[in-house]
Scaffold this motif. Structure first.
Motif, PDB file in Angstrom:
ATOM      1  N   HIS A 123       0.833  -1.197   0.000  1.00 47.79           N
ATOM      2  CA  HIS A 123       0.000   0.000   0.000  1.00 47.79           C
ATOM      3  C   HIS A 123       0.874   1.257   0.000  1.00 47.79           C
ATOM      4  N   MET A 124       0.426   2.268  -0.727  1.00 43.34           N
ATOM      5  CA  MET A 124       0.962   3.621  -0.583  1.00 43.34           C
ATOM      6  C   MET A 124      -0.233   4.553  -0.408  1.00 43.34           C
ATOM      7  N   ARG A 125      -0.255   5.238   0.728  1.00 45.05           N
ATOM      8  CA  ARG A 125      -1.337   6.194   0.996  1.00 45.05           C
ATOM      9  C   ARG A 125      -0.743   7.591   1.005  1.00 45.05           C
ATOM     10  N   GLY A 126      -1.197   8.398   0.071  1.00 43.04           N
ATOM     11  CA  GLY A 126      -0.642   9.730  -0.087  1.00 43.04           C
ATOM     12  C   GLY A 126      -1.599  10.818   0.358  1.00 43.04           C
ATOM     13  N   PHE A 127      -1.062  11.774   1.092  1.00 40.80           N
ATOM     14  CA  PHE A 127      -1.774  13.006   1.415  1.00 40.80           C
ATOM     15  C   PHE A 127      -1.198  14.101   0.529  1.00 40.80           C
ATOM     16  N   HIS A 128      -2.071  14.856  -0.143  1.00 36.72           N
ATOM     17  CA  HIS A 128      -1.626  15.849  -1.112  1.00 36.72           C
ATOM     18  C   HIS A 128      -2.371  17.163  -0.858  1.00 36.72           C
TER      19      HIS A 128
END
Length: 360
Positions: free
Chosen positions: A264-269
Motif C-alpha cells: 500500500h501507498m497512501r498519499g496526502f496531497h
C-alpha cells in the motif's frame, strides 16, 4: 477577475479561490524556533510557534514600517519585529513598543486561525477579515496508524493550483512520466478500468489494473510472486487529495475490498494556491513495510519525491506553454473525466465564496 484593486478593496472580492475553509499551510515539523514566511491565496503570512507550543499565523507585515514580520524573531510572548522591536502576540495585537509606554489600539495586524491536526498545519481563510472557522480541520488518521510509516515534503509550482489537481486526478500519465518508479506499461495505464463519481464537493476516481507487471518502486518494496492486481483510488477535496495506490499478487484476493492485502501507498496531497499563477504542494506518503523485508519506507519516500519532481517539470512547462498560446482550445479525452469534474466543483465553490463576500 482582472479588475484593478483600489487600496481599500478586499482581496476576497476578486480572488478566484474558494474561501471560508481550511487550507494546508505545511507540516508540524516545519515550525521550529524561527518564523516561516508563506503566501496563501495571495495573502502574505508569517507562521510561528511560541515556546509553549502555540502555533499562529499573522499578516507578514509590521504595522509600523512594513518590514515583513518573518524577518523578526520568536519569543515567549509572540513575534518581535526585526526593525524597531514591536512585539506582537499570537492574535496579532502589538503588546510592546520599545521605549514607548502607550500602545495605540490600531497597533495590530490581521491574524489567521492556524491549527495542527495529525502533523498537518491548516490555515482558515475566510471571505471577510472577521470570518471564523465553522468546523474543525480535516482529520488524517493514516499519520497516526501504526500499520504505516510515512515521510513527506513540499514542492513549489510556478503554475496554478488546478494544474496540480489535474495531474493528481489523472494517473494515466504514470506510464509516460514515471517509468523509473511507479509507472509501468503506458498502454495498460491508458486503458485501465476507470470510474468517476461525485458526492457534494468530493470527487472520487478509481482505476483498476489487474494482472500487470509491478513497477520498479513496488518490486523493490514488496516480495510479489510475479504479476499483480493494481489499484489507484483518488479522493479529491478542494484543499487536499487522498490517494491510495498499491498492488497485490494477481488473483490473491478482491482488489475492491476495503481491507485488501499487499503493498500500500497512501498519499496526502495538500494543494494550496500561493498566487493566481503559483502554488504550494504539501505531500506525505505512507507505506506498510513488509515484515520479511528490510524497512523500505525511506526508499518509497525518496522515489515518491522523485516522481513529484518529474511532475513539477511537466506542469511548469505545461503552464509556460499555455501562456505562450493563450486562448487555444484543449482537446478533451477519456482520462480527463476526473479533472473536469473537480474543476466544476471549484467553479461552484468560487461562486459561493463571492456571494458570501461584501458586494458579492
Amino acid at each position: 477577475m482582472n479588475a484593478i484593486l483600489s487600496a481599500a478593496a478586499p482581496l476576497s472580492a476578486i480572488a478566484p479561490f474558494p474561501l471560508n475553509r481550511w487550507w494546508v499551510a505545511g507540516f508540524t515539523w516545519e515550525l521550529t524556533d524561527k518564523p516561516l514566511a508563506r503566501t496563501f491565496l495571495n495573502r502574505a503570512m508569517v507562521l510561528f510557534r511560541t515556546p509553549d507550543g502555540t502555533v499562529s499565523a499573522l499578516e507578514d507585515r509590521c504595522c509600523h514600517k512594513d518590514l515583513p514580520l518573518s524577518c523578526g524573531s520568536v519569543e515567549a510572548r509572540g513575534l518581535r519585529c526585526g526593525y524597531h522591536g514591536l512585539l506582537y502576540d499570537c492574535a496579532g495585537v502589538c503588546i510592546e513598543i520599545p521605549g514607548q509606554e502607550h500602545i495605540p489600539t490600531k497597533a495590530r495586524v490581521p491574524a489567521y486561525p492556524l491549527r495542527e491536526q495529525d502533523q498537518i498545519l491548516w490555515v482558515w481563510i475566510g471571505s471577510t477579515p472577521e470570518s471564523t472557522p465553522t468546523e474543525d480541520p480535516p482529520h488524517y488518521a493514516v499519520h497516526n496508524d501504526p500499520k504505516y510509516k510515512f515521510g513527506g515534503n513540499s514542492v513549489h509550482y510556478d503554475a496554478p493550483y488546478q494544474l496540480v489537481h489535474d495531474n493528481l486526478l489523472d494517473l494515466s500519465h504514470l506510464g509516460y512520466v514515471h517509468l523509473k518508479t511507479i509507472g509501468g506499461n503506458p498502454g495498460l495505464h491508458m486503458n485501465a478500468e476507470l470510474k468517476v463519481t461525485a458526492v457534494d464537493d468530493v470527487v472520487r476516481v478509481v482505476r483498476l489494473m489487474p494482472d500487470s507487471e509491478p513497477p520498479p518502486t513496488y518490486a523493490a518494496a514488496w516480495p510479489f510472486k510475479g504479476r499483480i492486481d493494481r489499484w489507484q483510488e483518488v479522493e479529491f477535496q478542494v484543499s487536499h487529495l487522498l490517494i491510495w495506490t498499491g498492488g497485490m499478487d494477481a488473483g490473491s484476493g478482491d482488489i475492491r475490498a476495503p481491507d485488501r492485502e499487499g503493498f500500500h501507498m497512501r498519499g496526502f496531497h495538500g494543494v494550496t494556491p500561493e498566487t493566481d499563477h503559483t502554488s504550494h504542494y504539501f505531500w506525505t506518503i505512507a507505506t506498510n513495510p513488509h515484515p520479511d523485508k528490510q524497512d523500505v519506507t525511506q526508499l518509497v519516500v525518496d522515489q515518491t519525491a522523485m516522481t513529484f519532481e518529474e511532475d513539477r517539470v511537466i506542469i511548469d512547462a505545461q503552464w509556460q506553454n499555455q501562456r505562450r498560446f493563450p486562448g487555444r482550445t484543449q482537446l478533451g479525452i477519456h482520462v480527463d473525466a476526473g479533472p473536469a469534474r473537480a474543476r466544476r466543483v471549484i467553479d461552484a465553490l468560487v461562486r459561493q465564496s463571492h456571494q458570501a463576500s461584501p458586494g458579492g
